[in-house]
Every structure is written in C-alpha cells, then in structure tokens.
Design a protein around this motif. Structure first.
Motif, PDB file in Angstrom:
ATOM      1  N   THR A 244       0.711  13.850   8.199  1.00 57.97           N
ATOM      2  CA  THR A 244       0.314  13.214   9.456  1.00 57.97           C
ATOM      3  C   THR A 244       0.120  11.715   9.269  1.00 57.97           C
ATOM      4  O   THR A 244       0.520  10.910  10.118  1.00 57.97           O
ATOM      5  CB  THR A 244      -0.984  13.849   9.976  1.00 57.97           C
ATOM      6  OG1 THR A 244      -0.763  15.244  10.195  1.00 57.97           O
ATOM      7  CG2 THR A 244      -1.424  13.200  11.277  1.00 57.97           C
ATOM      8  N   VAL A 245      -0.486  11.315   8.165  1.00 59.36           N
ATOM      9  CA  VAL A 245      -0.670   9.896   7.879  1.00 59.36           C
ATOM     10  C   VAL A 245       0.688   9.205   7.727  1.00 59.36           C
ATOM     11  O   VAL A 245       0.900   8.086   8.226  1.00 59.36           O
ATOM     12  CB  VAL A 245      -1.524   9.708   6.612  1.00 59.36           C
ATOM     13  CG1 VAL A 245      -1.573   8.239   6.207  1.00 59.36           C
ATOM     14  CG2 VAL A 245      -2.935  10.231   6.845  1.00 59.36           C
ATOM     15  N   VAL A 246       1.618   9.874   7.060  1.00 60.67           N
ATOM     16  CA  VAL A 246       2.959   9.303   6.887  1.00 60.67           C
ATOM     17  C   VAL A 246       3.637   9.104   8.238  1.00 60.67           C
ATOM     18  O   VAL A 246       4.257   8.064   8.505  1.00 60.67           O
ATOM     19  CB  VAL A 246       3.809  10.212   5.976  1.00 60.67           C
ATOM     20  CG1 VAL A 246       5.269   9.763   5.970  1.00 60.67           C
ATOM     21  CG2 VAL A 246       3.260  10.199   4.556  1.00 60.67           C
ATOM     22  N   VAL A 247       3.520  10.102   9.112  1.00 61.95           N
ATOM     23  CA  VAL A 247       4.127  10.009  10.434  1.00 61.95           C
ATOM     24  C   VAL A 247       3.510   8.854  11.225  1.00 61.95           C
ATOM     25  O   VAL A 247       4.214   8.070  11.876  1.00 61.95           O
ATOM     26  CB  VAL A 247       3.965  11.336  11.196  1.00 61.95           C
ATOM     27  CG1 VAL A 247       4.470  11.204  12.631  1.00 61.95           C
ATOM     28  CG2 VAL A 247       4.723  12.452  10.489  1.00 61.95           C
ATOM     29  N   ALA A 248       2.184   8.750  11.183  1.00 56.43           N
ATOM     30  CA  ALA A 248       1.516   7.671  11.905  1.00 56.43           C
ATOM     31  C   ALA A 248       1.971   6.308  11.388  1.00 56.43           C
ATOM     32  O   ALA A 248       2.233   5.382  12.183  1.00 56.43           O
ATOM     33  CB  ALA A 248       0.006   7.817  11.769  1.00 56.43           C
ATOM     34  N   ALA A 249       2.069   6.157  10.070  1.00 57.90           N
ATOM     35  CA  ALA A 249       2.518   4.888   9.499  1.00 57.90           C
ATOM     36  C   ALA A 249       3.949   4.573   9.924  1.00 57.90           C
ATOM     37  O   ALA A 249       4.276   3.425  10.262  1.00 57.90           O
ATOM     38  CB  ALA A 249       2.406   4.935   7.976  1.00 57.90           C
ATOM     39  N   ALA A 250       4.809   5.594   9.922  1.00 57.77           N
ATOM     40  CA  ALA A 250       6.193   5.386  10.344  1.00 57.77           C
ATOM     41  C   ALA A 250       6.260   4.957  11.804  1.00 57.77           C
ATOM     42  O   ALA A 250       7.068   4.087  12.176  1.00 57.77           O
ATOM     43  CB  ALA A 250       6.998   6.667  10.126  1.00 57.77           C
ATOM     44  N   ASP A 251       5.414   5.542  12.644  1.00 58.48           N
ATOM     45  CA  ASP A 251       5.413   5.170  14.059  1.00 58.48           C
ATOM     46  C   ASP A 251       4.991   3.723  14.258  1.00 58.48           C
ATOM     47  O   ASP A 251       5.557   3.001  15.090  1.00 58.48           O
ATOM     48  CB  ASP A 251       4.483   6.099  14.843  1.00 58.48           C
ATOM     49  CG  ASP A 251       5.101   7.457  15.082  1.00 58.48           C
ATOM     50  OD1 ASP A 251       6.328   7.579  14.923  1.00 58.48           O
ATOM     51  OD2 ASP A 251       4.362   8.399  15.422  1.00 58.48           O
ATOM     52  N   VAL A 252       3.958   3.301  13.541  1.00 61.27           N
ATOM     53  CA  VAL A 252       3.502   1.921  13.670  1.00 61.27           C
ATOM     54  C   VAL A 252       4.594   0.956  13.220  1.00 61.27           C
ATOM     55  O   VAL A 252       4.855  -0.067  13.881  1.00 61.27           O
ATOM     56  CB  VAL A 252       2.209   1.710  12.863  1.00 61.27           C
ATOM     57  CG1 VAL A 252       1.844   0.229  12.809  1.00 61.27           C
ATOM     58  CG2 VAL A 252       1.067   2.506  13.474  1.00 61.27           C
ATOM     59  N   VAL A 253       5.263   1.278  12.121  1.00 59.48           N
ATOM     60  CA  VAL A 253       6.348   0.418  11.639  1.00 59.48           C
ATOM     61  C   VAL A 253       7.477   0.363  12.663  1.00 59.48           C
ATOM     62  O   VAL A 253       8.025  -0.713  12.959  1.00 59.48           O
ATOM     63  CB  VAL A 253       6.864   0.930  10.276  1.00 59.48           C
ATOM     64  CG1 VAL A 253       8.138   0.183   9.871  1.00 59.48           C
ATOM     65  CG2 VAL A 253       5.793   0.753   9.206  1.00 59.48           C
ATOM     66  N   LEU A 254       7.827   1.507  13.240  1.00 56.22           N
ATOM     67  CA  LEU A 254       8.875   1.531  14.257  1.00 56.22           C
ATOM     68  C   LEU A 254       8.479   0.722  15.487  1.00 56.22           C
ATOM     69  O   LEU A 254       9.299  -0.006  16.060  1.00 56.22           O
ATOM     70  CB  LEU A 254       9.174   2.975  14.655  1.00 56.22           C
ATOM     71  CG  LEU A 254      10.118   3.769  13.755  1.00 56.22           C
ATOM     72  CD1 LEU A 254      10.162   5.231  14.190  1.00 56.22           C
ATOM     73  CD2 LEU A 254      11.526   3.172  13.793  1.00 56.22           C
ATOM     74  N   LEU A 255       7.223   0.858  15.907  1.00 61.03           N
ATOM     75  CA  LEU A 255       6.773   0.111  17.076  1.00 61.03           C
ATOM     76  C   LEU A 255       6.846  -1.387  16.823  1.00 61.03           C
ATOM     77  O   LEU A 255       7.289  -2.159  17.685  1.00 61.03           O
ATOM     78  CB  LEU A 255       5.347   0.518  17.442  1.00 61.03           C
ATOM     79  CG  LEU A 255       4.728  -0.186  18.653  1.00 61.03           C
ATOM     80  CD1 LEU A 255       5.556   0.075  19.903  1.00 61.03           C
ATOM     81  CD2 LEU A 255       3.290   0.267  18.871  1.00 61.03           C
ATOM     82  N   LEU A 256       6.431  -1.808  15.638  1.00 60.12           N
ATOM     83  CA  LEU A 256       6.508  -3.229  15.310  1.00 60.12           C
ATOM     84  C   LEU A 256       7.956  -3.705  15.210  1.00 60.12           C
ATOM     85  O   LEU A 256       8.282  -4.818  15.616  1.00 60.12           O
ATOM     86  CB  LEU A 256       5.757  -3.511  14.005  1.00 60.12           C
ATOM     87  CG  LEU A 256       4.239  -3.286  14.040  1.00 60.12           C
ATOM     88  CD1 LEU A 256       3.642  -3.505  12.649  1.00 60.12           C
ATOM     89  CD2 LEU A 256       3.582  -4.222  15.051  1.00 60.12           C
ATOM     90  N   ALA A 257       8.817  -2.842  14.674  1.00 61.94           N
ATOM     91  CA  ALA A 257      10.231  -3.216  14.547  1.00 61.94           C
ATOM     92  C   ALA A 257      10.906  -3.289  15.907  1.00 61.94           C
ATOM     93  O   ALA A 257      11.722  -4.190  16.168  1.00 61.94           O
ATOM     94  CB  ALA A 257      10.939  -2.204  13.656  1.00 61.94           C
TER      95      ALA A 257
ATOM     96  N   ALA B 282      18.910   3.934   9.944  1.00 62.34           N
ATOM     97  CA  ALA B 282      17.520   3.909   9.500  1.00 62.34           C
ATOM     98  C   ALA B 282      16.613   4.611  10.500  1.00 62.34           C
ATOM     99  O   ALA B 282      15.700   5.357  10.118  1.00 62.34           O
ATOM    100  CB  ALA B 282      17.062   2.458   9.303  1.00 62.34           C
ATOM    101  N   ALA B 283      16.859   4.406  11.802  1.00 66.50           N
ATOM    102  CA  ALA B 283      16.037   5.054  12.819  1.00 66.50           C
ATOM    103  C   ALA B 283      16.234   6.556  12.818  1.00 66.50           C
ATOM    104  O   ALA B 283      15.273   7.329  12.953  1.00 66.50           O
ATOM    105  CB  ALA B 283      16.368   4.477  14.194  1.00 66.50           C
ATOM    106  N   VAL B 284      17.471   6.989  12.660  1.00 64.14           N
ATOM    107  CA  VAL B 284      17.746   8.431  12.617  1.00 64.14           C
ATOM    108  C   VAL B 284      17.085   9.053  11.391  1.00 64.14           C
ATOM    109  O   VAL B 284      16.523  10.151  11.448  1.00 64.14           O
ATOM    110  CB  VAL B 284      19.260   8.684  12.613  1.00 64.14           C
ATOM    111  CG1 VAL B 284      19.556  10.164  12.396  1.00 64.14           C
ATOM    112  CG2 VAL B 284      19.880   8.204  13.917  1.00 64.14           C
ATOM    113  N   THR B 285      17.154   8.344  10.265  1.00 62.65           N
ATOM    114  CA  THR B 285      16.510   8.844   9.047  1.00 62.65           C
ATOM    115  C   THR B 285      15.002   8.957   9.244  1.00 62.65           C
ATOM    116  O   THR B 285      14.377   9.935   8.811  1.00 62.65           O
ATOM    117  CB  THR B 285      16.812   7.902   7.872  1.00 62.65           C
ATOM    118  OG1 THR B 285      18.229   7.831   7.686  1.00 62.65           O
ATOM    119  CG2 THR B 285      16.157   8.407   6.597  1.00 62.65           C
ATOM    120  N   ALA B 286      14.427   7.965   9.898  1.00 62.18           N
ATOM    121  CA  ALA B 286      12.990   8.013  10.168  1.00 62.18           C
ATOM    122  C   ALA B 286      12.638   9.200  11.047  1.00 62.18           C
ATOM    123  O   ALA B 286      11.640   9.896  10.807  1.00 62.18           O
ATOM    124  CB  ALA B 286      12.536   6.716  10.828  1.00 62.18           C
TER     125      ALA B 286
END
Length: 305
Positions: free
Chosen positions: A286-299, A240-244
């Motif tokens: 850019t919004v998608v990338v930012a959202a993905a980063d926040v989700v990763l940080l929380l995870a 999942a992380a690699v896919t992200a």
C-alpha cells in the motif's frame, strides 16, 4: 519564618520556546509537511512565477496548520481518555485556548493568502480547508467522514491551476486523482485508531467498516488514482506509465485479498503467524502504491498546458 507562613510561589508564564514547541507537536506535523510539500511541488511544476509558488505554498501551509490545531484542541478530552500522551493538549502541557488561538490565527492568515492567489483559487482552497474543519467538528463521526479529505486533496490541483495567469481549470483527471488520494489518506490515517475511536463513540466510515475491511479497502482508491493518472490524460500512455499501472495492480491485489482475513477457530497462534507476513507485505504494498501515485501526480501535473 515558619514554612506555613511562606507566600505561595508565583505562577510563571510558560516560556515562549516551550509554547512554540508544544504548538509544533499539536499541529500534526507529519501530515502538514506532507500536504504542503505536495502542493509546493505541484506549484513548481505548473509554470513560472516564484511569487505565485510562494503564495500557494504559504496558503496550504497555514490552512493545514489551522486544521491540525483545530483537531487537537477539539479532541483534547477524547485524546486524553484514549491515553494519547503524544498530544500536548491531551496531556495538559498546553492549554486548549492557546491551541484554539493558533488555529484561528492560522485560518485568518490562510484566508488572506488564499485570496492573494486569486479570487476563484482562494474560494476553492478555503472550501477544502473549511471542509477539513467540518470533519474535525462533526463529520468525522458520520458516514461522510471521507468527503472532506476528497474535497481537500481534490482542491489542491485546482488551487495550483487557478493561481496561474488567466485562472485555467485543471484537467478532470488531476482533480479526480487528488480526491482518490484523499480518500486513501483518510482510510490510512484512521486505520490505526479504529478500536480506540469505537470505544469513544466515533463512527466514521472506516470505524463502521472495521479494521479488517478498511485495511482491505485502502489499496482500492490508490489503484483507482493510478488508473486515472495513467489513462486520463489525452494520448496513449507511455511504457513507464503502463509499467507503473501494472506494478500497482500487483501490489494492490494481494493487499485487498489476503490482508486481515478472518481468524480460524481453534488456531489462533498459527493463524496469527501466517497472517503476519501477509499483513506486513500488504501494508508495504500500500505504501508503494501511494508513493507511485504521488510521483505520477507530480509528473502529470495539473493538466494545464
């Protein structure tokens, strides 16, 4: 009685609900809510202790409120000249002293709540809050305008981790990812106002780069944050992380290379029509990338076991 003989109408004090409403509009409610929710989510995921979670969330909330009110009170004249009517101080519906009073009150509460999380946790968090005040008062007009954002966002994992029993430090990758997200937040926050800022003489880093280069630069710290969150923690990253990471690269590369290119001479209307879909797609990416980063940080959390 002649109309000219009537005494002047008494000046009524503003109603408290109106004052509270204007203060709510002056605090930059969107960023305040976003940063506070992020800190609360990190606190919830970091470990047990409901009281600790409440203290962390309250410390971040009061700090963000103080920063937002400081910004609006300090920039009231500049905002009025720029025609930003959505700001109560700029349009004259709230006195600057009222907003300054709210800012210093929130800052005082932030000091108490931050140190209630622990001495080192409080010192780290207040460093970020004071850096944000320094941005409002001076650094936003310098090439170091990005630094307070990096300090503030990078300090969130520190506050959460250091508030735990024993005060462990967070993993380096959590702090680095937070700092990179802060740089991206600065670029994205300033981008819509670059032209007005330049007219007002504000020359922070994004203003010096210009709107086109800032728009192309914005995805880079977001992509870097993704790489840090995927590759930084020990062990092999999961599928999942690699896919992200791959998805972020797909979104970031077009935003960096195709967004806001130079306008071809003599083909203004055609060029504008061609660029508009790319620009919208780049900003959406850019919004998608930012959202993905926040989700990763929380995870990933703060990296504290």
């Amino acid at each position: 009685m002649d109309l000219t003989d009537r005494p002047p109408a008494p000046v009524r004090a503003p109603h408290r609900p109106r004052v509270l409403r204007e203060l709510a509009l002056s605090c930059h409610p969107g960023p305040v809510a976003a940063v506070t929710v992020l800190a609360a989510a990190l606190a919830v995921g970091s470990g047990p202790g409901n009281g600790r979670r409440v203290l962390v969330t309250a410390a971040v909330l009061t700090g963000q409120l103080s920063v937002g009110w400081c910004n609006d009170a300090h920039d009231a004249v500049r905002d009025a000249e720029a025609g930003r009517r959505g700001k109560p101080v700029a349009r004259g519906s709230t006195a600057p002293r009222t907003v300054w009073g709210a800012a210093f009150t929130a800052l005082a509460l932030c000091v108490v709540l931050s140190f209630a999380c622990g001495a080192l946790a409080g010192a780290v968090h207040l460093t970020g809050v004071l850096a944000a005040w320094a941005y409002n008062l001076r650094l936003k007009e310098t090439v170091l305008s990005w630094l307070p954002y990096a300090i503030g966002f990078g300090g969130l994992p520190c506050l959460v981790a250091l508030s735990l029993p024993g005060g462990p430090w967070p993993a380096w990758w959590a702090v680095a990812a937070g700092a990179l997200l802060g740089v991206a937040a600065h670029l994205g926050d300033v981008l819509p106002d670059i032209a007005a800022d330049l007219r007002a003489g504000v020359r922070g880093l994004p203003q010096r780069l210009g709107a086109a280069r800032t728009r192309r630069l914005l995805p880079l710290p977001l992509a870097a944050a993704t790489a840090v969150l995927v590759l930084g923690p020990p062990g092999a990253p999961g599928p999942a992380a690699v896919t992200a990471l791959g998805g972020v690269a797909v979104c970031a590369v077009p935003a960096c290379t195709r967004c806001a290119g130079p306008r071809p001479a003599g083909r203004r209307s055609t060029g504008a029509r061609r660029r508009r879909p790319w620009r919208k797609g780049a900003l959406a990416g850019t919004v998608v990338v930012a959202a993905a980063d926040v989700v990763l940080l929380l995870a990933r959390g703060t990296g504290v076991a």
